[in-house]
Each structure stands twice: as structure tokens, then as C-alpha cells.
Design a protein around this motif. Structure first.
Motif, PDB file in Angstrom:
ATOM      1  N   SER A   2     122.278  99.938 -34.104  1.00  0.00           N
ATOM      2  CA  SER A   2     122.276 100.569 -32.787  1.00  0.00           C
ATOM      3  C   SER A   2     123.556 101.354 -32.579  1.00  0.00           C
ATOM      4  O   SER A   2     124.607 101.013 -33.136  1.00  0.00           O
ATOM      5  N   ARG A   3     123.461 102.392 -31.768  1.00  0.00           N
ATOM      6  CA  ARG A   3     124.621 103.222 -31.417  1.00  0.00           C
ATOM      7  C   ARG A   3     124.695 103.323 -29.901  1.00  0.00           C
ATOM      8  O   ARG A   3     123.663 103.349 -29.224  1.00  0.00           O
ATOM      9  N   TRP A   4     125.922 103.435 -29.412  1.00  0.00           N
ATOM     10  CA  TRP A   4     126.137 103.597 -27.983  1.00  0.00           C
ATOM     11  C   TRP A   4     127.384 104.429 -27.797  1.00  0.00           C
ATOM     12  O   TRP A   4     128.364 104.243 -28.530  1.00  0.00           O
ATOM     13  N   LYS A  25     124.253  94.748 -25.041  1.00  0.00           N
ATOM     14  CA  LYS A  25     123.930  95.466 -26.278  1.00  0.00           C
ATOM     15  C   LYS A  25     124.336  94.642 -27.510  1.00  0.00           C
ATOM     16  O   LYS A  25     123.621  94.628 -28.510  1.00  0.00           O
ATOM     17  N   ILE A  26     125.452  93.976 -27.429  1.00  0.00           N
ATOM     18  CA  ILE A  26     125.898  93.117 -28.537  1.00  0.00           C
ATOM     19  C   ILE A  26     124.868  92.030 -28.807  1.00  0.00           C
ATOM     20  O   ILE A  26     124.510  91.768 -29.953  1.00  0.00           O
ATOM     21  N   SER A  29     121.712  93.250 -30.691  1.00  0.00           N
ATOM     22  CA  SER A  29     121.888  93.985 -31.945  1.00  0.00           C
ATOM     23  C   SER A  29     122.469  93.101 -33.046  1.00  0.00           C
ATOM     24  O   SER A  29     123.243  92.206 -32.774  1.00  0.00           O
ATOM     25  N   LEU A  32     126.160  97.178 -34.283  1.00  0.00           N
ATOM     26  CA  LEU A  32     126.338  98.100 -33.168  1.00  0.00           C
ATOM     27  C   LEU A  32     127.569  98.953 -33.424  1.00  0.00           C
ATOM     28  O   LEU A  32     128.637  98.432 -33.739  1.00  0.00           O
ATOM     29  N   CYS A  62     126.943  89.684 -34.428  1.00  0.00           N
ATOM     30  CA  CYS A  62     126.731  91.130 -34.427  1.00  0.00           C
ATOM     31  C   CYS A  62     127.918  91.804 -35.112  1.00  0.00           C
ATOM     32  O   CYS A  62     129.067  91.476 -34.843  1.00  0.00           O
ATOM     33  N   LEU A  64     130.150  94.723 -35.086  1.00  0.00           N
ATOM     34  CA  LEU A  64     130.529  95.738 -34.108  1.00  0.00           C
ATOM     35  C   LEU A  64     131.613  96.640 -34.670  1.00  0.00           C
ATOM     36  O   LEU A  64     132.601  96.156 -35.233  1.00  0.00           O
TER      37      LEU A  64
END
Length: 88
Positions: A2-4, A25-26, A29, A32, A62, A64
């Protein structure tokens, strides 16, 4: 993966709401990547957000990553001696 992308100003007023979104989001995913390319300015609250994100991600399993960390935030990481932790 995932991207943000974070955008705008990261300071004491904005970080609490952003934290809620980042934490969610964490937890959704396995991997991330958070881009800070759209961040206009960042305070020490932003640094705390990024570090807390890494802790939360580790606990949630996750992976990150942060990318395109703006210059003012990179300067804070150097003063705080955490640039290697954030990859800044």
C-alpha cells in the motif's frame, strides 16, 4: 503493498488526526510506503508521528517505509540523531 501520501502541514494541531489515519492504514497493511512529498512544513510533532508509526508497524507486523522526507524534517532527524531509523 500500500502507498499513502501525506500532504500539507504536519504540526501539533494536525498530527493527532493524521495519526488516526496512519495507524488504521498500518493495521490494514503488510507493507506500507508513506510519501511525504506533499508536506509543506513539519514540526517536531511530525517526527514523533513518524517514529510512533514505526513502533506501531513493528507491533502490527507491517513493513513501513517513509520516502521523500522534506528538508526541514530531515534536519530534525539529524538533530535528534534518528536519521538512520527513518532512513532520512
Amino acid at each position: 503493498m500500500s502507498r499513502w501520501e501525506l500532504k500539507g502541514v504536519l504540526n501539533l494541531s494536525t498530527v493527532p488526526d493524521i495519526w488516526q489515519d496512519l495507524a488504521a492504514k498500518i493495521h490494514r497493511s503488510k507493507q506500507l510506503t508513506v510519501s511525504l512529498a506533499g508536506v509543506k512544513s513539519a514540526s517536531s510533532a511530525a517526527l514523533a508521528l513518524l517514529l510512533q508509526g514505526l513502533d506501531e508497524a513493528r507491533d502490527a507486523g507491517c513493513e513501513l517505509h517513509y520516502e521523500q522526507i522534506p528538508a526541514d524534517l530531515r534536519a530534525l532527524t539529524q538533530v535528534s540523531n534518528v536519521q538512520e531509523i527513518l532512513g532520512a
